[in-house]
Design a protein around this motif. Sequence first.
Motif, PDB file in Angstrom:
ATOM      1  N   GLN A   1       0.844  -1.202   0.000  1.00 20.57           N
ATOM      2  CA  GLN A   1       0.000   0.000   0.000  1.00 20.57           C
ATOM      3  C   GLN A   1       0.879   1.253   0.000  1.00 20.57           C
ATOM      4  O   GLN A   1       0.618   2.216  -0.739  1.00 20.57           O
ATOM      5  N   LEU A   2       1.906   1.237   0.825  1.00 25.30           N
ATOM      6  CA  LEU A   2       2.836   2.358   0.912  1.00 25.30           C
ATOM      7  C   LEU A   2       3.555   2.574  -0.417  1.00 25.30           C
ATOM      8  O   LEU A   2       3.622   3.709  -0.927  1.00 25.30           O
ATOM      9  N   THR A   3       4.087   1.505  -0.987  1.00 24.33           N
ATOM     10  CA  THR A   3       4.818   1.612  -2.253  1.00 24.33           C
ATOM     11  C   THR A   3       3.919   2.084  -3.377  1.00 24.33           C
ATOM     12  O   THR A   3       4.320   2.923  -4.200  1.00 24.33           O
ATOM     13  N   ALA A   4       2.690   1.574  -3.430  1.00 28.72           N
ATOM     14  CA  ALA A   4       1.761   2.005  -4.478  1.00 28.72           C
ATOM     15  C   ALA A   4       1.500   3.505  -4.398  1.00 28.72           C
ATOM     16  O   ALA A   4       1.428   4.194  -5.422  1.00 28.72           O
ATOM     17  N   GLY A   5       1.360   4.018  -3.188  1.00 31.35           N
ATOM     18  CA  GLY A   5       1.139   5.452  -3.014  1.00 31.35           C
ATOM     19  C   GLY A   5       2.332   6.276  -3.456  1.00 31.35           C
ATOM     20  O   GLY A   5       2.179   7.324  -4.093  1.00 31.35           O
ATOM     21  N   ILE A   6       3.540   5.817  -3.110  1.00 36.33           N
ATOM     22  CA  ILE A   6       4.761   6.513  -3.529  1.00 36.33           C
ATOM     23  C   ILE A   6       4.843   6.541  -5.055  1.00 36.33           C
ATOM     24  O   ILE A   6       5.112   7.581  -5.667  1.00 36.33           O
ATOM     25  N   CYS A   7       4.599   5.388  -5.672  1.00 36.10           N
ATOM     26  CA  CYS A   7       4.687   5.305  -7.134  1.00 36.10           C
ATOM     27  C   CYS A   7       3.645   6.197  -7.800  1.00 36.10           C
ATOM     28  O   CYS A   7       3.922   6.831  -8.834  1.00 36.10           O
ATOM     29  N   ALA A   8       2.456   6.276  -7.236  1.00 35.90           N
ATOM     30  CA  ALA A   8       1.416   7.149  -7.790  1.00 35.90           C
ATOM     31  C   ALA A   8       1.818   8.614  -7.694  1.00 35.90           C
ATOM     32  O   ALA A   8       1.594   9.399  -8.624  1.00 35.90           O
ATOM     33  N   ARG A   9       2.441   9.001  -6.570  1.00 31.59           N
ATOM     34  CA  ARG A   9       2.834  10.405  -6.382  1.00 31.59           C
ATOM     35  C   ARG A   9       3.872  10.864  -7.394  1.00 31.59           C
ATOM     36  O   ARG A   9       3.868  12.016  -7.826  1.00 31.59           O
ATOM     37  N   TYR A  10       4.788   9.967  -7.762  1.00 33.43           N
ATOM     38  CA  TYR A  10       5.908  10.369  -8.610  1.00 33.43           C
ATOM     39  C   TYR A  10       5.844   9.769 -10.014  1.00 33.43           C
ATOM     40  O   TYR A  10       6.778   9.961 -10.801  1.00 33.43           O
ATOM     41  N   GLY A  11       4.771   9.059 -10.336  1.00 36.37           N
ATOM     42  CA  GLY A  11       4.649   8.458 -11.662  1.00 36.37           C
ATOM     43  C   GLY A  11       5.663   7.348 -11.905  1.00 36.37           C
ATOM     44  O   GLY A  11       6.162   7.173 -13.027  1.00 36.37           O
ATOM     45  N   ILE A  12       5.984   6.581 -10.852  1.00 32.36           N
ATOM     46  CA  ILE A  12       6.966   5.495 -10.958  1.00 32.36           C
ATOM     47  C   ILE A  12       6.275   4.239 -11.483  1.00 32.36           C
ATOM     48  O   ILE A  12       5.256   3.813 -10.931  1.00 32.36           O
ATOM     49  N   PRO A  13       6.795   3.611 -12.533  1.00 31.31           N
ATOM     50  CA  PRO A  13       6.199   2.367 -13.038  1.00 31.31           C
ATOM     51  C   PRO A  13       6.215   1.257 -11.981  1.00 31.31           C
ATOM     52  O   PRO A  13       7.157   1.158 -11.180  1.00 31.31           O
TER      53      PRO A  13
END
Length: 234
Positions: free
Chosen positions: A178-190
């Motif tokens: 959940q944490l990683t998904a949020g980080i990736c969404a914030r920065y557009g990380i694949p």
Amino acid sequence: MSEKRRGAAAGSGRRGAATSGPGVGRRAVLIGGAAAVVGGGVLAREELSRLWWQTPGIDKPRTDGELDYDRAEWVAASPANWRRADRPADYTVDRVVIHVVQGSYPVALKVFRDPSHGAATHYVVRKDGHVAQMIRELDVAYHAGNRSYNERSVGIEHEGWVDRPESFTDAMYRSSAQLTAGICARYGIPLDREHIIGHIEVPGTDHTDPGPHWDWDRYLKLVREVPAPAAKTV
């Protein structure tokens, strides 16, 4: 003193990571910005504002202890274990680095709050899924043992041991995902293994975490199953 000499990699606490270079004074920025306007006449106010915040040594206003992940508890790392930045304006964030502490959650918090340790991650995840945020995502944590990777990544530490598969509980996997998904969404990380990596994959590292028992297929599946955040309405 260099970043590598001052810092230390997260996980087992080997030496590694970073100090910032010389800052640029506000007067110099103002003079340079004015020259761009007068000389070229093409830089809009919005562009000057963007360039201002990308200049090393200039920080946006912030609130100490503000959470980037609202499910986390704030537990501040020692300022000796990270450096102030203004990401993603000054450094592109395009990686999440997964760590395993080789110890307990209290041990992770203790060493990351110790200025002599020389390392800390942005987040620590406990085996029951509880999350502590120790460093703002804006800032550069000394966690990867590689200056470039420190500047471009968010580090997540996990309670446990690389040689004990029972360390990695379902609650931990789900909370971390959940944490990683949020980080990736914030920065557009694949959401792939090129951009969500283990500490062992950082160039130049001598660390092996998260180790052979970390289930990457399961973890990436959980990350991808997290619903995308709702679009903000104006």
